[in-house]
Design an enzyme around this catalytic site. Sequence first.
Site, mmCIF file in Angstrom:
data_model
loop_
_atom_site.group_PDB
_atom_site.id
_atom_site.type_symbol
_atom_site.label_atom_id
_atom_site.label_comp_id
_atom_site.label_asym_id
_atom_site.label_seq_id
_atom_site.Cartn_x
_atom_site.Cartn_y
_atom_site.Cartn_z
ATOM 1 N N LYS A 64 -46.719 -2.573 -56.616
ATOM 2 C CA LYS A 64 -46.461 -3.046 -58.176
ATOM 3 C C LYS A 64 -47.261 -4.313 -58.416
ATOM 4 O O LYS A 64 -47.970 -4.556 -59.187
ATOM 5 C CB LYS A 64 -45.167 -2.962 -58.780
ATOM 6 C CG LYS A 64 -44.705 -1.390 -58.761
ATOM 7 C CD LYS A 64 -43.263 -1.375 -58.763
ATOM 8 C CE LYS A 64 -42.613 -0.041 -58.844
ATOM 9 N NZ LYS A 64 -41.205 -0.030 -58.940
ATOM 10 N N GLN A 103 -35.986 -3.374 -58.998
ATOM 11 C CA GLN A 103 -36.223 -2.392 -58.115
ATOM 12 C C GLN A 103 -34.845 -1.618 -57.720
ATOM 13 O O GLN A 103 -33.951 -2.203 -57.264
ATOM 14 C CB GLN A 103 -37.099 -2.691 -57.015
ATOM 15 C CG GLN A 103 -37.509 -1.655 -55.852
ATOM 16 C CD GLN A 103 -38.301 -0.639 -56.415
ATOM 17 O OE1 GLN A 103 -39.161 -1.085 -57.219
ATOM 18 N NE2 GLN A 103 -38.086 0.637 -56.066
ATOM 19 N N ASP A 137 -39.320 -0.387 -67.180
ATOM 20 C CA ASP A 137 -39.145 0.794 -66.626
ATOM 21 C C ASP A 137 -38.498 2.149 -67.448
ATOM 22 O O ASP A 137 -38.212 3.231 -67.140
ATOM 23 C CB ASP A 137 -37.800 0.382 -65.306
ATOM 24 C CG ASP A 137 -38.645 0.449 -64.068
ATOM 25 O OD1 ASP A 137 -39.657 1.225 -63.959
ATOM 26 O OD2 ASP A 137 -38.152 0.097 -62.964
#
Length: 291
Positions: free
Chosen positions: A52, A96, A119
């Site tokens: 990412k 994460q 997200d």
Amino acid sequence: MILLDGNKLSAVIRKEIGHRVIDFCGKEIRPPHLAAVLIGDNPASQAYVRNKIKACEEVGFASTLIKKPETTTQEELLDIVRGLNEDPKLDGYIVQLPLPRHIKEEEITLAIDPAKDVDGFHPNNFGRMALGMPSFLPATPMGIMIMLDRYQIPTDGKHCVVLGRSNIVGTPIALLMSKKSKPGNATVTIAHSRTQNLSEITRSAQIIIAALGIPHFLKEDMVSPGTCIIDVGINKIEDTSHAKGYRLVGDVDFEKVKYKCSAITPVPGGVGPMTITALLENTWRAFREKK
Ligand code: NDP
């Protein structure tokens, strides 16, 4: 058979995002900025976060990695999240997953500012998505939708079977595929571990989205000729011929199934890179909405 190449398509879209950054940002305007919070030493999570950050560099975004040990407490992580919410130089961030077992994931997700939730896991964004309102879509389902759109896969009126009902993949992609939209307008069946007569259901599908986490689960005899298959699974299987002693495979028995389909994503190189590309798109959007 069309190979739905997530690497190739991502390269095209990331180039487009890179051009947007060049056109819009300059001396006066800073580039979009994404942060990633990584707790612990999970090798898969480390690799995802690395990719990412690398993707941010590729398109000219600024990025920050906040890496904390496995022993980080709930309160410490909440403090980090509050700090990120308040940082005016940050457009979006991700925490994460999975988090260590002692951390309550739900509480962390709820603490994220929905305007920075790139997200798309916060209930505000999830609810808005369900209602068809503008929102950050979860990155993996969004990546799949972008892929179906760019490859012009017909979805209207098709029977789409989604294998898996997780909050991050199965449930949101089922919702998006059934929306009155393009791509979308599919008739969707969600299958899960209690589903009976699964092969009968998958054989009646024109689109199958496999998100179970079981290597090579979807076999040739479960698929009708001409089906479009999206393989979300990322599974490690032992392989001594590889230097690392393992290789990554999807939830689909790719080598046998590919001869029967109209289109299929490979693993790796299918949905994985599209997920990161969708995250970049969400970060761009968070940045633009702030301006
Ligand atoms: P989860 O483990 O959260 O969910 C798996 C789902 O599969 C569950 O809903 C489960 O049903 C269902 N399932 C399990 N066994 C069966 C079965 N025999 N028949 C039908 N359904 C079954 O997984 P995730 O959704 O988080 O991830 C799925 C896969 O996708 C994993 O391999 C993961 O690594 C990968 N992934 C890939 C991403 C990418 O960017 N490419 C991003 C995110 C995930 P039940 O609800 O009944 O337990």
